[in-house]
Design a protein around this motif. Sequence first.
Motif, mmCIF file in Angstrom:
data_model
loop_
_atom_site.group_PDB
_atom_site.id
_atom_site.type_symbol
_atom_site.label_atom_id
_atom_site.label_comp_id
_atom_site.label_asym_id
_atom_site.label_seq_id
_atom_site.Cartn_x
_atom_site.Cartn_y
_atom_site.Cartn_z
ATOM 1 N N UNK A 276 -8.803 -3.010 1.450
ATOM 2 C CA UNK A 276 -7.789 -2.340 0.638
ATOM 3 C C UNK A 276 -6.467 -2.223 1.400
ATOM 4 N N UNK A 277 -5.400 -2.042 0.658
ATOM 5 C CA UNK A 277 -4.095 -1.805 1.272
ATOM 6 C C UNK A 277 -4.043 -0.410 1.878
ATOM 7 N N UNK A 318 7.497 4.344 -0.525
ATOM 8 C CA UNK A 318 7.505 3.988 0.893
ATOM 9 C C UNK A 318 7.075 2.534 1.023
ATOM 10 N N UNK A 319 7.907 1.712 1.679
ATOM 11 C CA UNK A 319 7.451 0.341 1.954
ATOM 12 C C UNK A 319 6.661 0.338 3.260
ATOM 13 N N UNK A 320 5.668 -0.514 3.330
ATOM 14 C CA UNK A 320 4.759 -0.515 4.468
ATOM 15 C C UNK A 320 4.754 -1.907 5.098
ATOM 16 N N UNK A 321 5.490 -2.085 6.199
ATOM 17 C CA UNK A 321 5.618 -3.417 6.806
ATOM 18 C C UNK A 321 4.413 -3.823 7.644
ATOM 19 N N UNK A 322 3.488 -2.902 7.885
ATOM 20 C CA UNK A 322 2.396 -3.197 8.815
ATOM 21 C C UNK A 322 1.370 -4.178 8.252
ATOM 22 N N UNK A 325 4.255 -10.113 7.267
ATOM 23 C CA UNK A 325 5.390 -10.682 6.531
ATOM 24 C C UNK A 325 5.005 -11.374 5.227
ATOM 25 N N UNK A 326 3.702 -11.616 5.021
ATOM 26 C CA UNK A 326 3.280 -12.308 3.801
ATOM 27 C C UNK A 326 3.002 -11.340 2.657
ATOM 28 N N UNK A 327 3.305 -10.051 2.862
ATOM 29 C CA UNK A 327 3.086 -9.052 1.820
ATOM 30 C C UNK A 327 4.296 -8.133 1.707
ATOM 31 N N UNK A 328 4.617 -7.734 0.478
ATOM 32 C CA UNK A 328 5.643 -6.726 0.221
ATOM 33 C C UNK A 328 4.920 -5.513 -0.366
ATOM 34 N N UNK A 351 0.856 -1.373 -4.390
ATOM 35 C CA UNK A 351 0.758 -2.787 -4.739
ATOM 36 C C UNK A 351 1.540 -3.654 -3.773
ATOM 37 N N UNK A 352 1.104 -4.879 -3.669
ATOM 38 C CA UNK A 352 1.828 -5.936 -2.967
ATOM 39 C C UNK A 352 2.564 -6.725 -4.054
ATOM 40 N N UNK A 353 3.879 -6.541 -4.122
ATOM 41 C CA UNK A 353 4.597 -7.201 -5.213
ATOM 42 C C UNK A 353 5.155 -8.572 -4.820
ATOM 43 N N UNK A 354 4.787 -9.074 -3.636
ATOM 44 C CA UNK A 354 5.250 -10.402 -3.241
ATOM 45 C C UNK A 354 4.773 -11.490 -4.216
#
Length: 395
Positions: A276-277, A318-322, A325-328, A351-354
């Motif tokens: 899970x995210x 909140x964006x989560x960069x951890x 780079x293949x996920x937003x 959600x990963x909106x990439x």
Amino acid sequence: MKFVGIVGSNAEKSYNRKLLHFIKTKYQDLFELEIVEIKDIPMFNQSNDQTHSEPIQKINKAILDADGVIIATPEHNHTIPSGLKSVLEWLSFNIHPFDGKPVMIVGASYFNQGSSRAQLHLRQILDAPGVNAIVMPGNEFLLGKVKEAFDSNDQLKDANTVKFLGSVLEKFTKFVSLVNRLEAPKEEPLPKEDLHATNAIDTTIADVDMAAEDWVEQAAKKVNAVEGNTYVKLNRGILTVDQINTFLASMPMELTFADENNQFLYYNYTKEAADMLADRVPGQVGNPLVLCHPERSLGSVEWVIQQLRSGKQDAVRVNVPTHGPDKFVVHNYQAMRDEEGNYKGINEYILDFKPIVDWYLKQTGLKLEGEIDAGSGASAKDHGVDAGSGATAKG
């Protein structure tokens, strides 16, 4: 930053009006300047209160909405014009827009000394208890021999004068920022959040240990919860419990529900925690939120709930960069309210909106410009909101 410039003369031809228009265009990179006139404001008469008339309310609102005020005054008989004095009387009679407002005084005059005596008098008026403006000390701008100061395009001729005026205005913008920080009303702290969920609400299932691993099973038995093919009437539909589960599990995001009592009641279980995210485990359902987060993030969790419960924000993101780079990945905390607007808890969706961005770019042929800063974004970032501030496993 937005300022109001008050033309201190009601004359048809005014060099002080020219001065303000020059400031407005020359220094538009420093601030936005709205120029207001006093020529339509009636002479002050306390026996004939016109406070609520359109021209007085117009200038009142302009001052209230501005970050600061610049007053350009001529000098008449060693003082300010009667029209300007009258306006200040109206604005300190039943209304007080200058109270705590930063003000800068400038002035143009036919003579060598500029409007020095008028400016001194104006400072005394603005300092009066009924006015209570905060006038920038020093830094006087006195434009003398004004008939010779402007060219045919209403531009100030002398380069040193323009340079000095610019330096004074730069100081005023800093003065305004400082004053507005000092004068900003101190916000009352929001009530503390009970992350232990000790205060039962109407929907709290009593006599079941919130920390129990099998809380769902115990609580379902306690209230005879329906399941399987039993129909549930919703506000715009009828579904079985199985259909509702299937519907929620199909959502392309991780969903979590915590009620207004800060009890974690649901997540759409589709994957194991490691996949899970934001990792969750079945045994957490029913827990008070204090058991769903590492201790280091409890302050951030409380801040998010305070923002949503109080209505200061309807959503915190909140964006989560951890995740790489293949996920937003974005954590969204959305306040839930009933028809009367009462706070009913948090809808957290992650959600990963990439994939959506990639699909859209492919469909449209558009491209992203520049680099996306994976470490920027969230409105809650400055408050230390943890990337795992949803109902994540404690650890």
